[in-house]
Design a protein around this motif. Structure first.
Motif, mmCIF file in Angstrom:
data_model
loop_
_atom_site.group_PDB
_atom_site.id
_atom_site.type_symbol
_atom_site.label_atom_id
_atom_site.label_comp_id
_atom_site.label_asym_id
_atom_site.label_seq_id
_atom_site.Cartn_x
_atom_site.Cartn_y
_atom_site.Cartn_z
ATOM 1 N N ASP A 238 67.180 80.127 37.311
ATOM 2 C CA ASP A 238 65.804 79.907 36.857
ATOM 3 C C ASP A 238 65.512 80.786 35.655
ATOM 4 O O ASP A 238 64.863 80.358 34.696
ATOM 5 C CB ASP A 238 64.810 80.222 37.983
ATOM 6 C CG ASP A 238 64.955 79.262 39.153
ATOM 7 O OD1 ASP A 238 65.896 78.461 39.146
ATOM 8 O OD2 ASP A 238 64.127 79.314 40.074
ATOM 9 N N ASN A 239 65.964 82.034 35.700
ATOM 10 C CA ASN A 239 65.713 82.958 34.592
ATOM 11 C C ASN A 239 66.475 82.557 33.336
ATOM 12 O O ASN A 239 66.073 82.921 32.226
ATOM 13 C CB ASN A 239 66.109 84.380 34.991
ATOM 14 C CG ASN A 239 65.312 84.887 36.172
ATOM 15 O OD1 ASN A 239 64.155 84.523 36.343
ATOM 16 N ND2 ASN A 239 65.929 85.703 37.002
ATOM 17 N N GLN B 23 56.569 80.663 31.542
ATOM 18 C CA GLN B 23 55.509 79.731 31.929
ATOM 19 C C GLN B 23 56.000 78.738 32.980
ATOM 20 O O GLN B 23 55.314 78.467 33.977
ATOM 21 C CB GLN B 23 54.992 78.976 30.695
ATOM 22 C CG GLN B 23 54.031 77.832 31.005
ATOM 23 C CD GLN B 23 52.762 78.292 31.707
ATOM 24 O OE1 GLN B 23 52.326 79.426 31.538
ATOM 25 N NE2 GLN B 23 52.180 77.407 32.507
ATOM 26 N N LYS B 24 57.193 78.189 32.785
ATOM 27 C CA LYS B 24 57.735 77.229 33.751
ATOM 28 C C LYS B 24 58.080 77.901 35.075
ATOM 29 O O LYS B 24 57.960 77.287 36.142
ATOM 30 C CB LYS B 24 58.973 76.536 33.165
ATOM 31 C CG LYS B 24 58.673 75.638 31.978
ATOM 32 C CD LYS B 24 57.668 74.548 32.348
ATOM 33 C CE LYS B 24 57.357 73.639 31.185
ATOM 34 N NZ LYS B 24 56.338 72.607 31.540
ATOM 35 N N GLN B 25 58.500 79.159 35.022
ATOM 36 C CA GLN B 25 58.751 79.882 36.264
ATOM 37 C C GLN B 25 57.451 80.083 37.037
ATOM 38 O O GLN B 25 57.428 79.998 38.271
ATOM 39 C CB GLN B 25 59.407 81.230 35.959
ATOM 40 C CG GLN B 25 60.835 81.106 35.445
ATOM 41 C CD GLN B 25 61.488 82.451 35.187
ATOM 42 O OE1 GLN B 25 61.503 83.316 36.052
ATOM 43 N NE2 GLN B 25 62.019 82.641 33.986
ATOM 44 N N ARG B 26 56.353 80.338 36.311
ATOM 45 C CA ARG B 26 55.044 80.457 36.976
ATOM 46 C C ARG B 26 54.630 79.115 37.585
ATOM 47 O O ARG B 26 54.085 79.072 38.695
ATOM 48 C CB ARG B 26 53.992 80.945 35.989
ATOM 49 C CG ARG B 26 54.061 82.418 35.668
ATOM 50 C CD ARG B 26 52.817 82.895 34.941
ATOM 51 N NE ARG B 26 52.671 82.279 33.634
ATOM 52 C CZ ARG B 26 53.187 82.779 32.523
ATOM 53 N NH1 ARG B 26 53.913 83.895 32.566
ATOM 54 N NH2 ARG B 26 53.023 82.172 31.357
ATOM 55 N N GLN C 194 64.587 71.402 40.050
ATOM 56 C CA GLN C 194 65.639 70.665 39.347
ATOM 57 C C GLN C 194 65.071 69.911 38.148
ATOM 58 O O GLN C 194 65.686 69.876 37.075
ATOM 59 C CB GLN C 194 66.322 69.698 40.311
ATOM 60 C CG GLN C 194 67.163 70.384 41.373
ATOM 61 C CD GLN C 194 67.732 69.418 42.385
ATOM 62 O OE1 GLN C 194 67.371 68.235 42.409
ATOM 63 N NE2 GLN C 194 68.631 69.887 43.230
ATOM 64 N N LEU C 195 63.891 69.331 38.320
ATOM 65 C CA LEU C 195 63.256 68.600 37.221
ATOM 66 C C LEU C 195 62.936 69.524 36.058
ATOM 67 O O LEU C 195 63.206 69.201 34.896
ATOM 68 C CB LEU C 195 61.978 67.924 37.725
ATOM 69 C CG LEU C 195 61.138 67.179 36.672
ATOM 70 C CD1 LEU C 195 61.918 65.985 36.127
ATOM 71 C CD2 LEU C 195 59.811 66.730 37.276
ATOM 72 N N ARG D 57 64.769 80.063 22.593
ATOM 73 C CA ARG D 57 64.902 79.470 23.929
ATOM 74 C C ARG D 57 66.296 79.674 24.520
ATOM 75 O O ARG D 57 66.475 79.544 25.737
ATOM 76 C CB ARG D 57 64.589 77.974 23.869
ATOM 77 C CG ARG D 57 63.161 77.643 23.449
ATOM 78 C CD ARG D 57 62.162 77.955 24.559
ATOM 79 N NE ARG D 57 60.817 77.569 24.171
ATOM 80 C CZ ARG D 57 60.299 76.358 24.340
ATOM 81 N NH1 ARG D 57 61.041 75.399 24.876
ATOM 82 N NH2 ARG D 57 59.066 76.088 23.967
ATOM 83 N N LEU D 58 67.272 79.972 23.676
ATOM 84 C CA LEU D 58 68.655 80.099 24.152
ATOM 85 C C LEU D 58 69.077 81.541 24.405
ATOM 86 O O LEU D 58 70.218 81.792 24.786
ATOM 87 C CB LEU D 58 69.615 79.464 23.141
ATOM 88 C CG LEU D 58 69.499 77.957 22.936
ATOM 89 C CD1 LEU D 58 70.531 77.492 21.911
ATOM 90 C CD2 LEU D 58 69.689 77.203 24.249
ATOM 91 N N LYS D 59 68.177 82.481 24.197
ATOM 92 C CA LYS D 59 68.531 83.900 24.305
ATOM 93 C C LYS D 59 69.121 84.233 25.676
ATOM 94 O O LYS D 59 70.195 84.849 25.778
ATOM 95 C CB LYS D 59 67.302 84.759 24.021
ATOM 96 C CG LYS D 59 67.582 86.253 24.072
ATOM 97 C CD LYS D 59 66.327 87.056 23.763
ATOM 98 C CE LYS D 59 66.601 88.549 23.852
ATOM 99 N NZ LYS D 59 65.367 89.342 23.577
ATOM 100 N N ASN D 60 68.429 83.851 26.748
ATOM 101 C CA ASN D 60 68.912 84.182 28.094
ATOM 102 C C ASN D 60 70.195 83.434 28.430
ATOM 103 O O ASN D 60 71.089 83.974 29.092
ATOM 104 C CB ASN D 60 67.835 83.867 29.136
ATOM 105 C CG ASN D 60 66.666 84.816 29.059
ATOM 106 O OD1 ASN D 60 66.762 85.891 28.479
ATOM 107 N ND2 ASN D 60 65.541 84.432 29.636
#
Length: 446
Positions: free
Chosen positions: A3-4, A10-13, A73-74, A113-116
């Protein structure tokens, strides 16, 4: 967790709020926000931002039409990072411009967006080559990454490369596997074979096997036929089948039921790890650990690759890592430093979930709205450092009894209890309950 890697904060929230509010009936957003450690405003805004279509065709006891795992998953599949990985697996995607056009974002936004994801891959010696939309590194490790990710989000790999379906019957023939899975283990094995075939379809093959012995393949006519279909030489196909055999039957990814290596010191290492890390000492778990360590050690020695490549659990403390390394050195003194490092890093992650955790028994005897009942359980779980055994009804022994009606003194048996007060707000009830609960946790050493 993945997930991280793939979800923005925002999506994790959103996922967190989705899980908290996926119950039928009226919601007390203030209580749920407090339970999840979020401000009311943040929780409310996130709740309101969830797509309206999620509430369509919801089950009677749920607010949304899909489960939390389905929504997770979505979200991952919709993420920029996942779309990039998805593109690297596809045969026809060869340029970054194609992906940027599809995602409708700039290259600078893409990099953020690709950092992690890049950090996650670099820990496994994998590099994301955006100029050619490919993953670079040890092909064996890259395949395990694809396999785990696609399995985790239930991606149909045949949709990514339809040609795979034509090759599956011939490929599974060598491993006595059905083309349709009949067990969870077979599903994982077939998924890995699909990943392998997809990579071969992209023109990428395994270049090194470590110390693995080549398979003895007697069906040369069938082998030659498959090699021609896959546009490989017979030698290349033998190498691919050999590596598949190593992964499917000799690696710990698929939890092999039998011992793989014949190391007389494995039982000593198991005992040492159990003693050092306070692991459960049940016979079932001990036997499983012996077999698993056999597979891990054999695999690390023959492939020089990490046993696992994902970080699904929190890394253990540094002290645990030191103890694991010490146990390996004492039990397997002839193991080279490289293998000691690999085993230490991976066993630390593998064993982390099995470190013995105090379990508290909570008995519920409540005549309240089901949504309150669920919220109470979620609140205790969210704030508990221990695992909880929730029982509907009164039983003994118990660490805490929660009721909505007075108990007779003879019922208590000196067990701490909390009476839910209907005239008090849900938030105040939860706060008072948690105050009592924290006292119980402290007594148990939490």
């Amino acid at each position: 967790m993945l997930d991280n890697v793939f979800l923005t904060p925002q999506k994790q929230r959103e996922l967190k709020v989705f899980r908290a509010t996926n119950i039928a009936g009226d919601l007390n957003l203030a209580a749920l926000a407090e339970q999840d450690g979020m401000s009311y405003v943040e929780f409310y805004r996130t709740f309101r931002s969830l797509p309206d279509e999620l509430t369509a065709d919801a089950l009677p006891d749920q607010r949304y039409s899909m489960s939390a795992s389905g929504y997770r998953q979505l979200l991952i599949k919709q993420s920029v990072a996942y779309q990039i990985i998805y593109a690297t697996y596809q045969v026809e995607i060869t340029s970054l411009a194609q992906v940027l056009t599809k995602l409708k974002i700039s290259q600078s936004t893409l990099q953020r967006r690709l950092k992690n994801l890049k950090a996650f891959l670099s820990q496994r010696a994998i590099r994301l080559d955006l100029s050619h939309m490919r993953l670079r590194g040890d092909e064996r490790q890259i395949r395990v990454f694809y396999w785990y990710l696609f399995s985790d989000v239930a991606e149909d790999m045949v949709d990514l490369a339809p040609k795979i379906a034509e090759w599956m019957p011939a490929a599974t023939h060598y491993f006595n596997l059905p083309t349709t899975a009949q067990t969870p283990r077979q599903a994982m094995q077939l998924g890995y074979i699909q990943v392998t075939l997809g990579r071969i379809l992209s023109g990428i093959t395994v270049s090194k096997l470590g110390y693995v012995q080549l398979m003895e393949i007697s069906d040369s006519a069938e082998l030659n036929k498959l090699a021609v279909a896959m546009q490989l030489s017979t030698l290349e196909l033998r190498r691919e089948l050999t590596w598949l055999n190593e992964i499917l039957y000799h690696s710990p990814y698929f939890w092999p039921p039998a011992q793989i290596a014949n190391w007389h010191t494995i039982e000593g290492l198991s005992e040492r790890l159990i003693a050092d890390l306070n692991l459960t000492s049940s016979t079932h778990y001990f036997n499983g650990l012996v077999n698993y360590l056999n597979a891990c050690i054999s695999y690390v020695i023959t492939t020089d690759l990490p046993v696992v490549i994902w970080s699904l659990m929190n890394p253990p403390t540094s002290q645990q890592t030191v103890e694991i390394k010490q146990a390996i050195r004492l039990s397997l003194p002839l193991l080279p430093e490289r293998q000691v490092q690999l085993l230490t890093a991976n066993l630390a992650l593998i064993l982390a979930p099995f470190v013995e955790v105090q379990e508290l028994t909570i008995c519920l005897w409540l005549s309240v709205d089901p949504s309150i009942h669920n919220r109470l359980i979620n609140c205790l779980k969210a704030f508990s450092p221990y695992t909880l055994k929730i029982i509907d009804g009164i039983t003994y022994p118990a660490d805490l009894i929660i009721t909505s009606q007075p108990l007779l003194v003879t019922d208590l048996h000196d067990t701490p209890n909390y009476q839910w007060e209907n005239g008090k707000s849900i938030t105040k009830n939860l706060r008072d309950l948690l105050e009592l609960f924290y006292g119980i946790v402290q007594v148990n050493g939490g």
